[in-house]
Design an enzyme around this catalytic site. Structure first.
Site, mmCIF file in Angstrom:
data_model
loop_
_atom_site.group_PDB
_atom_site.id
_atom_site.type_symbol
_atom_site.label_atom_id
_atom_site.label_comp_id
_atom_site.label_asym_id
_atom_site.label_seq_id
_atom_site.Cartn_x
_atom_site.Cartn_y
_atom_site.Cartn_z
ATOM 1 N N GLU A 133 7.454 -21.513 8.012
ATOM 2 C CA GLU A 133 7.745 -20.643 9.154
ATOM 3 C C GLU A 133 8.838 -21.201 10.049
ATOM 4 O O GLU A 133 9.413 -20.484 10.863
ATOM 5 C CB GLU A 133 6.485 -20.411 9.990
ATOM 6 N N GLU A 191 0.805 -1.219 0.000
ATOM 7 C CA GLU A 191 0.000 0.000 0.000
ATOM 8 C C GLU A 191 0.840 1.273 0.000
ATOM 9 O O GLU A 191 0.305 2.370 -0.179
ATOM 10 C CB GLU A 191 -0.950 -0.013 1.198
#
Length: 315
Positions: A122, A91
């Site tokens: 992860e 963004e």
């Protein structure tokens, strides 16, 4: 003790994984009552973030210094935490006209993990180090490791690899005394408490991460001169809605009539910040670009310089 038993014991110590017996029969409640319960839980998150504002502000100041020197801001996390980082990074270009390379989101397992879980990703600190090496992270860069538990190997590995390369490091977690915060120069632990659904850290923890990343990126960009007051003067006008917003921003900043706004935007190739400077500083498009370059993009400084600036000779 087996590896699973050891991990289970670790998880049992984490606030974000705690079981809440008072909610054990939440599935028996009406939909409205469940919604009210969730909403009440969410309402506690801003206070948890507020308790860490001094640490967040210190991290932002350090990040802004490095980004002003050309450094990058890199988020690294797995699962929900990784997605929050990628979202915030994605963004920044339309909001602040940054280059996509300036704010980067890394998620364990790569881009496909944004929409589909990549199991096991992860758990690899090595892959985090490899991802940072691919970016050639250096001393002017900042790496923000994000993990609700504060124990995710990918996030910790990213912070440790970044520190080894001389980068600034921030560790954002939702548990106190986390390994991630301990590994980073700036530890930010937003303790939101046990989740409504046991261990579902996409809920309060995810909301807290979103709020903190909003603070980090937005205030850093304010410090870098990407705004004028609370106006997004560096926004990218890439569609009709944003082109209309650009004109509204110039209007709010200058109070100029539409004809003058259109002329200024035409003279500056549609650059909002430059157009504001043309109108308020009384300079032409080329002079506006020069003044902003000299002020490293800070519009207030460029406006101040415009009052003593010798205009170009007419051609």
């Amino acid at each position: 003790m087996t590896a699973y038993a050891e991990l289970r014991a670790q998880l049992a110590t984490l606030t974000t994984e705690a079981f809440r017996p008072e909610l054990a029969e939440i599935d028996r409640l009406s939909t409205l009552d469940i919604a009210r319960t969730m909403n009440a839980e969410d309402a506690t998150v801003p206070a948890a973030v507020a308790a860490r504002l001094p640490q967040i502000a210190a991290a932002v100041d350090a990040i802004a210094v490095r980004m002003a020197r050309g450094g990058r801001l890199v988020y690294a996390g797995a699962g929900t935490a990784g997605r929050m980082g990628v979202l915030d990074a994605s963004e920044c270009p339309p909001t602040f006209n940054t280059d996509p390379s300036e704010v980067v989101g890394l998620i364990a397992g790569g881009p496909s993990a944004m929409v589909k879980a990549v199991e096991g990703a992860e758990d690899s600190a090595e892959s985090a180090a490899a991802d940072l090496a691919a970016l050639d992270i250096g001393p002017d860069d900042t790496v923000v490791g994000i993990s609700a538990s504060g124990r995710t190997p990918y996030a910790i590995g990213a912070v440790e690899a970044a520190r080894a390369r001389g980068a600034l490091t921030v560790g954002l977690s939702c548990n106190a005394g986390s390994a991630l915060a301990a590994a980073a120069e700036h530890g930010i632990e937003v303790v939101v408490g046990p989740e409504l659904l046991t261990g579902s850290t996409r809920l309060k923890a995810g909301t807290a991460q979103k709020l903190v990343l909003n603070l980090i990126s937005t205030i850093t960009m304010i410090r870098l001169g990407k705004t004028y007051g609370n106006l997004m003067v560096d926004m990218r006008s890439s569609n009709e809605k944003l082109r209309a917003r650009a004109r509204r921003i110039v209007s709010l900043a200058t109070g100029a009539p539409d004809e003058e706004i259109e002329a200024a935007l035409t003279a500056t190739g549609g650059e909002v910040k430059n157009a504001v400077l043309v109108i308020l500083g009384g300079v032409d498009g080329e002079e506006a670009a020069e003044l902003l370059a000299a002020s490293r993009g800070h519009l207030r400084a460029a406006l101040s310089a415009a009052t003593t600036h010798e205009p170009h000779e007419p051609r």
